[in-house]
Motif scaffolding. Structure first.
Motif, short mmCIF file in Angstrom:
data_model
loop_
_atom_site.label_atom_id
_atom_site.label_comp_id
_atom_site.label_asym_id
_atom_site.label_seq_id
_atom_site.Cartn_x
_atom_site.Cartn_y
_atom_site.Cartn_z
N LYS A 185 0.86 -1.56 -0.25
CA LYS A 185 0.31 -0.15 -0.17
C LYS A 185 0.70 1.20 0.20
O LYS A 185 0.32 2.38 -0.93
CB LYS A 185 -0.67 0.42 1.56
CG LYS A 185 -2.18 -0.63 0.99
CD LYS A 185 -2.95 -0.87 2.78
CE LYS A 185 -4.31 -1.30 2.11
NZ LYS A 185 -5.08 -1.20 3.41
N THR A 186 2.03 0.96 0.96
CA THR A 186 2.79 2.72 0.40
C THR A 186 3.18 2.68 -0.45
O THR A 186 3.63 3.62 -1.33
CB THR A 186 3.73 2.01 1.65
OG1 THR A 186 2.81 1.91 3.04
CG2 THR A 186 5.33 3.42 1.64
N ASN A 187 3.78 1.44 -1.10
CA ASN A 187 4.24 1.90 -2.61
C ASN A 187 3.15 1.80 -3.55
O ASN A 187 3.62 3.21 -4.59
CB ASN A 187 4.98 0.05 -3.08
CG ASN A 187 5.41 0.16 -4.47
OD1 ASN A 187 6.59 1.33 -4.68
ND2 ASN A 187 5.86 -0.22 -4.76
N ALA A 188 2.60 1.38 -3.55
CA ALA A 188 0.92 2.30 -4.12
C ALA A 188 0.82 3.87 -4.31
O ALA A 188 0.19 4.42 -5.19
CB ALA A 188 -0.29 1.63 -4.12
N LEU A 189 1.31 4.33 -2.57
CA LEU A 189 1.14 5.45 -2.80
C LEU A 189 2.33 6.70 -3.71
O LEU A 189 2.14 7.22 -3.70
CB LEU A 189 0.36 6.11 -1.23
CG LEU A 189 -0.58 5.33 -0.24
CD1 LEU A 189 -0.73 5.37 0.95
CD2 LEU A 189 -2.02 6.44 -0.75
N PHE A 190 3.32 5.74 -2.71
CA PHE A 190 4.65 6.56 -3.67
C PHE A 190 4.65 6.87 -4.39
O PHE A 190 4.88 7.69 -5.35
CB PHE A 190 5.55 5.75 -2.82
CG PHE A 190 7.15 6.19 -3.11
CD1 PHE A 190 7.96 7.48 -2.38
CD2 PHE A 190 7.75 5.53 -4.43
CE1 PHE A 190 8.68 7.90 -2.79
CE2 PHE A 190 8.79 6.14 -4.49
CZ PHE A 190 9.58 7.42 -4.16
N GLN A 191 4.40 5.22 -5.22
CA GLN A 191 3.76 5.97 -6.76
C GLN A 191 3.39 7.50 -7.26
O GLN A 191 3.21 7.14 -8.91
CB GLN A 191 3.35 4.73 -7.57
CG GLN A 191 4.60 3.19 -7.07
CD GLN A 191 4.50 2.34 -8.22
OE1 GLN A 191 3.13 2.14 -8.76
NE2 GLN A 191 4.14 1.16 -7.50
#
Length: 88
Positions: free
Chosen positions: A57-63
């Motif tokens: 989820k954090t990676n998705a937000l970072f993208q």
């Protein structure tokens, strides 16, 4: 499209997702999650009990960190519309 129209269309897309009873693919859910959080300016931390899910989820937000809330709403709407258009 006016801001009011965008908000209405976004809410309709959110309702469509919430009313859907079949499971969604994991990658689709992650994109929905990220766009929704950005569109609603919700910057709370992911709350899963599983660290790996929080990492995804954090990676998705970072993208999507460089898009505006309105761009996130538009992307969410397009994602939902395309999913339901091509799923049959």
């Amino acid at each position: 499209m006016t801001s009011k129209d965008l908000d209405k269309e976004f809410q309709e897309a959110v309702n469509r997702v919430n009313e859907h009873t079949e499971p969604f693919p994991a990658d689709f859910l992650l994109r929905l999650y990220a766009y929704y959080k950005k569109a609603t300016n919700n910057y709370s931390r992911p709350g899963s009990k599983k660290p790996i899910i929080n990492a995804f989820k954090t990676n998705a937000l970072f993208q999507i960190k460089d898009i505006t809330p309105d761009e996130a709403k538009t992307a969410y709407i397009e994602l939902v519309n395309n999913y339901f258009l091509y799923r049959k």
